[in-house]
Design a protein around this motif. Structure first.
Motif, short mmCIF file in Angstrom:
data_model
loop_
_atom_site.label_atom_id
_atom_site.label_comp_id
_atom_site.label_asym_id
_atom_site.label_seq_id
_atom_site.Cartn_x
_atom_site.Cartn_y
_atom_site.Cartn_z
N ARG A 194 -43.18 -23.33 -8.74
CA ARG A 194 -42.48 -23.88 -9.38
C ARG A 194 -42.39 -24.23 -11.04
O ARG A 194 -43.36 -24.07 -11.47
N ALA A 241 -41.55 -27.46 -13.36
CA ALA A 241 -41.35 -28.97 -13.34
C ALA A 241 -41.16 -29.69 -14.61
O ALA A 241 -42.18 -30.38 -14.98
N PRO A 242 -40.04 -29.41 -15.16
CA PRO A 242 -40.16 -30.16 -16.57
C PRO A 242 -39.70 -31.70 -16.55
O PRO A 242 -38.97 -32.17 -15.67
N SER A 243 -40.01 -32.12 -17.60
CA SER A 243 -39.70 -33.70 -17.72
C SER A 243 -38.59 -33.76 -18.65
O SER A 243 -38.84 -33.12 -19.72
N GLU A 252 -38.76 -33.87 -13.32
CA GLU A 252 -39.66 -34.96 -13.34
C GLU A 252 -39.30 -36.22 -14.18
O GLU A 252 -39.76 -36.14 -15.20
N VAL A 312 -46.68 -35.85 -8.72
CA VAL A 312 -46.81 -34.33 -8.74
C VAL A 312 -47.57 -33.86 -7.57
O VAL A 312 -47.32 -32.87 -6.94
N ARG A 358 -48.74 -23.31 -15.36
CA ARG A 358 -48.33 -24.22 -16.01
C ARG A 358 -49.44 -24.17 -17.36
O ARG A 358 -50.16 -23.47 -17.35
N LEU A 406 -52.35 -29.15 -19.60
CA LEU A 406 -52.29 -29.81 -18.25
C LEU A 406 -53.70 -29.66 -17.46
O LEU A 406 -53.86 -30.27 -16.25
N LYS A 432 -41.22 -31.13 -26.57
CA LYS A 432 -39.59 -31.50 -26.33
C LYS A 432 -39.41 -32.69 -27.18
O LYS A 432 -38.14 -32.85 -27.78
N1 GLU Z 1 -43.67 -32.49 -16.10
C1 GLU Z 1 -44.74 -31.95 -16.89
C2 GLU Z 1 -44.10 -31.52 -18.08
O1 GLU Z 1 -42.81 -31.63 -18.20
C3 GLU Z 1 -45.16 -30.52 -16.17
C4 GLU Z 1 -45.74 -31.14 -14.93
C5 GLU Z 1 -46.87 -30.10 -14.24
O2 GLU Z 1 -46.10 -28.70 -14.36
O3 GLU Z 1 -47.43 -30.10 -13.39
O4 GLU Z 1 -44.91 -31.36 -19.13
#
Ligand code: GLU
Length: 315
Positions: free
Chosen positions: A26, A28-30, A62, A191, A205, A209, A246
């Motif tokens: 996956r 998962a961008p914010s 996200e 998450v 990712r 993180l 970003k």
């Molecule tokens: N939403 C997070 C971000 O944009 C990434 C979260 C993840 O990959 O677990 O930095």
């Protein structure tokens, strides 16, 4: 590539199209800003890792942190992903529509006395690097935040890029915030619930993180959820060592020269694309990378500085 068309939910065609159910990756961008080279780097790594084994790949927006959200960013992120030739295998999910799942997880932890209400403010905790347990036994009459009780226990996981990681979450963070004082669900809880609910087996990712991962694994264990495999690619940093972000609008992607940008990202992931690939179409460029992807080639470093002048021109 035999993948479903973007934005269409996959029914039960997997067997017919020969995509094994076993791998689900996956991105998962914010939606706190536009995608930048750092996010493209992560998205490409996660996409190639999935496609190289004919796995499924999904996109999750996200968007729980509404105060930090930038209007229209989610749509723009999806458009950029499409422009770059990404194809996802299920309808895009937005966290803002999934509160029922997070509330259920909160309830389950509360019912089993694994969490407690916490009214501490940032100022209260200012000088503590880990939560000192202030509210563990304090009754609250007004709505507060919620913390997960963390007991001393070393979490270990084998990151596919960065190697063995150990963390005693009780010593580093203490009890973990799973619902904020303003009632927003924390990133940590969302998450973990989403990765499990969406059947994610492989998380690829950014290494920024990586410290979150043992906390996520701790929570997975408390919720009796499976732990995915993790691979943390280096975080791209600017000349001065600052992370590309970003929200700082430090770097956005060009809508022209997409093939060249992809090829540069492949190089930063350790691949060695031939010169002739520059003449290829976007599907050909992706096809080459899917065929040559090896997670073992990704630099085993937490950060990587952007030195390539061609890439710097996007700064
Ligand atoms: N939403 C997070 C971000 O944009 C990434 C979260 C993840 O990959 O677990 O930095």
């Amino acid at each position: 590539m035999s993948v479903a068309k973007n934005n269409t939910a996959i029914a039960t065609t997997d067997t017919a199209s020969n995509i094994p159910r076993s791998y689900v990756g996956r991105f998962a961008p914010s939606p706190t800003g536009l995608l930048h080279l750092g996010s493209l780097y992560t998205a490409v790594a996660s996409y190639l890792d999935a496609r190289a084994v004919q796995g499924r790949w999904i996109v999750r927006i996200e968007d729980l942190d509404r105060p930090r959200e930038v209007d229209g960013a989610a749509q723009k992120i999806l458009r950029v992903l499409e422009d770059f030739g990404f194809e996802w295998d299920a309808e895009v999910v937005r966290q803002s529509t999934r509160s029922h799942l997070y509330l259920e997880a909160l309830r389950s932890l509360r019912d089993r006395h694994l969490s407690f209400d916490c009214s501490c403010t940032r100022e209260d905790l200012g000088k503590h690097s880990r939560y000192p347990g202030t509210c563990r036994d304090r009754p609250h009459l007004v709505p507060t935040g919620v913390r997960l009780i963390v007991v001393p226990h070393t979490i270990h996981f084998l990151d596919r890029i960065q190697g063995s990681i150990y963390q005693d979450v009780a010593a580093t963070s203490g009890d973990l915030l799973i619902r904020r004082r303003d009632q927003l669900i924390s990133y940590l809880l969302a998450v973990v619930v989403d990765d499990a609910d969406q059947g994610v087996t492989h998380v690829v990712r950014g290494a920024d993180l990586i410290d979150e991962t043992p906390r996520q694994i701790y929570l997975q264990q408390q919720l009796q959820l499976a732990t995915p495999e993790y691979a943390h690619v280096p975080t791209l940093v600017e000349e001065g060592g600052l992370k590309l972000a970003k929200s700082r609008r430090s770097l956005s992607l060009c809508s022209s020269d997409i093939g060249m940008q992809l090829i540069e990202v492949f190089q930063m992931l350790g691949l060695k694309p031939p010169q002739s690939l520059h003449l290829g179409t976007i599907p050909e460029i992706w096809g080459w990378a899917v065929e040559h992807w090896q997670v073992a080639l990704v630099p085993k470093r937490p950060t990587m500085r952007l030195l390539n002048p061609k890439i710097n021109k996007y700064l």
